[in-house]
Motif scaffolding. Structure first.
Motif, PDB file in Angstrom:
ATOM      1  N   GLY A 119       9.753  -5.346 -12.187  1.00  0.00           N
ATOM      2  CA  GLY A 119      10.019  -6.698 -11.712  1.00  0.00           C
ATOM      3  C   GLY A 119       9.816  -6.881 -10.217  1.00  0.00           C
ATOM      4  O   GLY A 119      10.131  -7.956  -9.693  1.00  0.00           O
ATOM      5  N   SER A 120       9.307  -5.878  -9.514  1.00  0.00           N
ATOM      6  CA  SER A 120       9.136  -5.953  -8.055  1.00  0.00           C
ATOM      7  C   SER A 120       7.696  -5.690  -7.642  1.00  0.00           C
ATOM      8  O   SER A 120       7.437  -5.167  -6.551  1.00  0.00           O
ATOM      9  N   LEU A 121       6.749  -6.050  -8.494  1.00  0.00           N
ATOM     10  CA  LEU A 121       5.343  -5.736  -8.220  1.00  0.00           C
ATOM     11  C   LEU A 121       4.579  -6.861  -7.525  1.00  0.00           C
ATOM     12  O   LEU A 121       3.376  -6.716  -7.275  1.00  0.00           O
ATOM     13  N   GLU A 122       5.226  -7.973  -7.223  1.00  0.00           N
ATOM     14  CA  GLU A 122       4.487  -9.093  -6.637  1.00  0.00           C
ATOM     15  C   GLU A 122       3.821  -8.745  -5.312  1.00  0.00           C
ATOM     16  O   GLU A 122       2.677  -9.148  -5.063  1.00  0.00           O
ATOM     17  N   PRO A 123       4.465  -7.996  -4.399  1.00  0.00           N
ATOM     18  CA  PRO A 123       3.755  -7.617  -3.166  1.00  0.00           C
ATOM     19  C   PRO A 123       2.485  -6.829  -3.432  1.00  0.00           C
ATOM     20  O   PRO A 123       1.501  -6.956  -2.688  1.00  0.00           O
ATOM     21  N   TYR A 124       2.487  -6.038  -4.513  1.00  0.00           N
ATOM     22  CA  TYR A 124       1.316  -5.212  -4.817  1.00  0.00           C
ATOM     23  C   TYR A 124       0.220  -6.033  -5.488  1.00  0.00           C
ATOM     24  O   TYR A 124      -0.956  -5.658  -5.417  1.00  0.00           O
ATOM     25  N   ARG A 125       0.567  -7.116  -6.147  1.00  0.00           N
ATOM     26  CA  ARG A 125      -0.472  -8.030  -6.627  1.00  0.00           C
ATOM     27  C   ARG A 125      -1.182  -8.684  -5.438  1.00  0.00           C
ATOM     28  O   ARG A 125      -2.394  -8.887  -5.465  1.00  0.00           O
ATOM     29  N   ILE A 126      -0.392  -9.032  -4.423  1.00  0.00           N
ATOM     30  CA  ILE A 126      -1.002  -9.583  -3.204  1.00  0.00           C
ATOM     31  C   ILE A 126      -1.908  -8.545  -2.566  1.00  0.00           C
ATOM     32  O   ILE A 126      -3.030  -8.857  -2.128  1.00  0.00           O
ATOM     33  N   LEU A 127      -1.453  -7.311  -2.507  1.00  0.00           N
ATOM     34  CA  LEU A 127      -2.279  -6.234  -1.954  1.00  0.00           C
ATOM     35  C   LEU A 127      -3.530  -6.017  -2.802  1.00  0.00           C
ATOM     36  O   LEU A 127      -4.633  -5.814  -2.264  1.00  0.00           O
ATOM     37  N   ARG A 128      -3.384  -6.078  -4.119  1.00  0.00           N
ATOM     38  CA  ARG A 128      -4.541  -5.921  -5.011  1.00  0.00           C
ATOM     39  C   ARG A 128      -5.578  -7.012  -4.746  1.00  0.00           C
ATOM     40  O   ARG A 128      -6.788  -6.735  -4.695  1.00  0.00           O
ATOM     41  N   SER A 129      -5.128  -8.250  -4.548  1.00  0.00           N
ATOM     42  CA  SER A 129      -6.063  -9.342  -4.257  1.00  0.00           C
ATOM     43  C   SER A 129      -6.764  -9.130  -2.931  1.00  0.00           C
ATOM     44  O   SER A 129      -7.966  -9.403  -2.801  1.00  0.00           O
ATOM     45  N   ALA A 130      -6.014  -8.642  -1.929  1.00  0.00           N
ATOM     46  CA  ALA A 130      -6.640  -8.381  -0.632  1.00  0.00           C
ATOM     47  C   ALA A 130      -7.690  -7.287  -0.744  1.00  0.00           C
ATOM     48  O   ALA A 130      -8.773  -7.367  -0.131  1.00  0.00           O
ATOM     49  N   LEU A 131      -7.419  -6.263  -1.550  1.00  0.00           N
ATOM     50  CA  LEU A 131      -8.398  -5.191  -1.728  1.00  0.00           C
ATOM     51  C   LEU A 131      -9.626  -5.681  -2.492  1.00  0.00           C
ATOM     52  O   LEU A 131     -10.742  -5.176  -2.283  1.00  0.00           O
ATOM     53  N   ASP A 132      -9.459  -6.653  -3.390  1.00  0.00           N
ATOM     54  CA  ASP A 132     -10.614  -7.220  -4.080  1.00  0.00           C
ATOM     55  C   ASP A 132     -11.582  -7.865  -3.094  1.00  0.00           C
ATOM     56  O   ASP A 132     -12.805  -7.777  -3.260  1.00  0.00           O
ATOM     57  N   PHE A 133     -11.064  -8.524  -2.078  1.00  0.00           N
ATOM     58  CA  PHE A 133     -11.936  -9.113  -1.058  1.00  0.00           C
ATOM     59  C   PHE A 133     -12.623  -8.032  -0.243  1.00  0.00           C
ATOM     60  O   PHE A 133     -13.793  -8.158   0.115  1.00  0.00           O
ATOM     61  N   VAL A 134     -11.885  -6.957   0.066  1.00  0.00           N
ATOM     62  CA  VAL A 134     -12.503  -5.853   0.811  1.00  0.00           C
ATOM     63  C   VAL A 134     -13.613  -5.206  -0.011  1.00  0.00           C
ATOM     64  O   VAL A 134     -14.652  -4.790   0.520  1.00  0.00           O
ATOM     65  N   ALA A 135     -13.418  -5.137  -1.337  1.00  0.00           N
ATOM     66  CA  ALA A 135     -14.398  -4.472  -2.205  1.00  0.00           C
ATOM     67  C   ALA A 135     -15.718  -5.213  -2.282  1.00  0.00           C
ATOM     68  O   ALA A 135     -16.706  -4.661  -2.786  1.00  0.00           O
ATOM     69  N   VAL A 136     -15.768  -6.431  -1.786  1.00  0.00           N
ATOM     70  CA  VAL A 136     -17.031  -7.164  -1.781  1.00  0.00           C
ATOM     71  C   VAL A 136     -18.018  -6.529  -0.821  1.00  0.00           C
ATOM     72  O   VAL A 136     -19.226  -6.528  -1.059  1.00  0.00           O
ATOM     73  N   THR A 137     -17.515  -5.946   0.274  1.00  0.00           N
ATOM     74  CA  THR A 137     -18.398  -5.418   1.321  1.00  0.00           C
ATOM     75  C   THR A 137     -18.426  -3.902   1.364  1.00  0.00           C
ATOM     76  O   THR A 137     -19.279  -3.335   2.047  1.00  0.00           O
ATOM     77  N   ARG A 138     -17.501  -3.226   0.712  1.00  0.00           N
ATOM     78  CA  ARG A 138     -17.523  -1.759   0.729  1.00  0.00           C
ATOM     79  C   ARG A 138     -16.935  -1.224  -0.572  1.00  0.00           C
ATOM     80  O   ARG A 138     -16.178  -1.899  -1.249  1.00  0.00           O
ATOM     81  N   GLN A 139     -17.296  -0.016  -0.886  1.00  0.00           N
ATOM     82  CA  GLN A 139     -16.865   0.582  -2.139  1.00  0.00           C
ATOM     83  C   GLN A 139     -15.415   1.056  -2.021  1.00  0.00           C
ATOM     84  O   GLN A 139     -15.020   1.702  -1.041  1.00  0.00           O
ATOM     85  N   LEU A 140     -14.603   0.745  -3.050  1.00  0.00           N
ATOM     86  CA  LEU A 140     -13.188   1.114  -3.040  1.00  0.00           C
ATOM     87  C   LEU A 140     -12.789   1.822  -4.338  1.00  0.00           C
ATOM     88  O   LEU A 140     -11.639   1.726  -4.764  1.00  0.00           O
ATOM     89  N   ASP A 141     -13.736   2.512  -4.949  1.00  0.00           N
ATOM     90  CA  ASP A 141     -13.408   3.161  -6.215  1.00  0.00           C
ATOM     91  C   ASP A 141     -12.417   4.304  -6.039  1.00  0.00           C
ATOM     92  O   ASP A 141     -11.671   4.636  -6.966  1.00  0.00           O
ATOM     93  N   THR A 142     -12.407   4.936  -4.884  1.00  0.00           N
ATOM     94  CA  THR A 142     -11.448   6.000  -4.587  1.00  0.00           C
ATOM     95  C   THR A 142     -10.723   5.619  -3.303  1.00  0.00           C
ATOM     96  O   THR A 142     -11.323   5.571  -2.230  1.00  0.00           O
TER      97      THR A 142
END
Length: 521
Positions: free
Chosen positions: A289-312
């Motif tokens: 029930g406390s994962l909302e900050p990590y959803r925000i972080l996941r969305s931010a990483l999705d934007f970063v993944a547009v310009t660089r690889q983030l598979d690892t």
């Protein structure tokens, strides 16, 4: 091109700096409010206690006019003043506060106190722009204060009058001796007799035009500050002391206490902040029930993944205790809830902590796979039955040489194997400053990006500076920061969504596998 040039700090509007200053002030106020209130209350209580236990003082004032031209003086055409008002005022102040006057007061009041004691309870000052002196007595009794002030005024008049009469008597005696020495028919005899007669006339104005214009009366209220004024003064003194103490503590406090300070020190953007409530539960399944900050972080990483690889993705911190492992686990959990296959790898081979968050065997893990005793995929654990796309690989038995083991080609091959089939590998790495393990991993070509975790009010500026210098020596740079322990309003309001979290977790296995776009290289 000119349009691509970033404006310098001097060209930026000052509104941002003002907002930042206000934000820092409010943050300091939030952290130190107990200290400030404690110091202010202590000062107010001390001031009020001193007021209540202190001796009350009552003031009474008698006013005496001097140097006024009377009708008698006009008729005799004489003047008792010097012609210099300031000099006359100073002379009368000295006379009224003289020991002779105090001795007369002691006799008049029949007081056992010494003249010096009586003088210490009385102040004499000249009124501005007037031939008046004010005699103020201050004692613990309002009645005695009035009597003392009036007695000083009366004895002052008596002393001045007696001094004038004594001077007239001395002058007349001197003139009489001169008259007696002259012949009876001498013309000078008549002149001296006229002078003696004039001295007789001066006796009528021997008091020098002095008169009491206001007698002292007992005061109904004590002098000095009232209870309200005393409380206000205590409040002001308390605020001043609290401000000085807070300034001193902030100057001596080496901890980083604001998100903006982390951004400046690391020269990295903050992708997400995590409130302390997200660390309330130790077990990972209790933090659903406390994962909302990590959803925000996941969305931010999705934007970063547009310009660089983030598979690892490697997660590290400056020192231990900043929440790195919890952030790694819950970020991997949030990514898995979005439908992507995630493998969480524990590469902290000195102080592994996955066994505190999951029910795993601490003796089976990555070191077991590297030694070839078991197959890698047989060692993967699925901690959540409703999330088959979420796997984790614990550290296993601790090796005697973690740095050398992490720098081996076998680790790179293992990470590449785990990242196959579009899986995302999230690595919980050791902290940067204490050991070289994380620095070895920053040189691993199988790791595509790093994420830095920092804890508000815990990490010191020196630790941040050292971690930043370590990062500057490696090619792999973090994509951003995750700041934990943030309580500021607007950054920690995730709890309102917590009720919906278990339902999302139950339906996560029904989510389709979302294809991920890889960055072009």
């Amino acid at each position: 091109m000119a349009g691509d040039v970033t404006p310098s700090g001097a060209d930026l509007p000052t509104g941002g700096t003002e907002r930042e200053t206000l934000s820092v002030f409010l943050e300091v106020l939030r952290r130190r409010w107990l200290l400030i209130i404690g110091v202010v209350l202590a000062c107010m209580v001390a001031a009020i206690a001193r007021y209540e236990t202190g001796t009350r003082s009552y003031e009474s004032t008698a006013s005496v006019a001097f140097g006024n031209t009377t009708l008698t003086e006009q008729a005799l055409q004489v003047s008792r003043g010097s012609g210099d008002p300031e000099r006359d005022a100073a002379t009368n102040v000295l006379i009224a506060s003289s020991r002779d006057v105090a001795e007369g007061v002691r006799r008049q009041l029949r007081s056992p106190a010494t003249p010096d004691t009586l003088l210490s309870a009385v102040s004499v000052e000249a009124a501005p722009n007037a031939n008046v002196i004010n005699i103020t007595a201050s004692t613990s009794s309002s009645i005695f204060s009035a009597r003392l002030a009036n007695a000083f005024a009366e004895q002052y008049l008596a002393t001045v009058t007696q001094q004038q009469l004594d001077a007239i008597d001395a002058a007349q005696r001197d003139l009489q001796r001169q008259i007696d020495a002259l012949p009876a028919d001498s013309p000078d005899r008549t002149t001296l007799q006229a002078s003696s007669q004039r001295l007789d006339e001066l006796r009528a104005i021997a008091n020098g035009g002095l008169q009491i214009i206001t007698s002292a009366s007992p005061s109904g209220t004590p002098s000095g500050a009232t209870l309200k004024t005393t409380a206000i003064l205590g409040l002001l003194v308390g605020l001043a002391l609290a401000s000085a103490l807070v300034f001193l503590l902030e100057s001596l406090d080496r901890r980083v206490n604001s998100v903006e300070a982390f951004e400046r020190a690391y020269r990295l953007p903050v992708l997400a902040t995590v409130p302390p409530s997200a660390f309330k539960h130790r077990r990972a399944d209790d933090r659903i029930g406390s994962l909302e900050p990590y959803r925000i972080l996941r969305s931010a990483l999705d934007f970063v993944a547009v310009t660089r690889q983030l598979d690892t993705l490697l997660l590290t911190s400056a020192v231990s205790g900043e929440g790195k492992s919890t952030v790694s686990i819950d970020l991997a959990h949030a990514i898995a809830l979005a439908g992507r296959r995630v493998v969480l790898v524990e590469l902290d081979l000195r102080q592994p902590s996955f066994s505190h968050h999951f029910a795993v065997d601490p003796h089976r893990g990555i070191t077991t796979a590297l030694t070839g005793r078991e197959d890698l995929h047989d060692l993967l654990v699925q901690p959540f039955a409703q999330l088959p796309n979420f796997s984790l690989l614990p550290a296993g038995t601790l090796p005697p040489n973690p740095s050398e083991l992490l720098g081996s080609p076998a680790v790179s091959a293992l990470l590449a194997d785990l990242a196959a089939d579009d899986a995302m590998v999230v690595i919980d790495a050791p902290p940067l400053n204490p050991v070289a393990d994380a620095q070895v991993l920053l040189n691993n070509p199988a790791i595509h990006a790093a994420l830095l975790v920092s804890r508000l009010g815990y990490t010191t500026r020196d630790q941040v500076q050292r971690a930043r210098s370590i990062l500057d020596r490696h090619m792999l740079q973090p994509v951003g920061l995750v700041v934990t322990g943030v309580r500021a309003p607007g950054r920690s309001g995730y709890e309102m969504y917590a009720a919906a979290e278990p339902a999302l977790a139950r339906t996560a296995d029904a989510l389709p596998d979302v294809p991920r776009r890889r960055a072009r290289h």
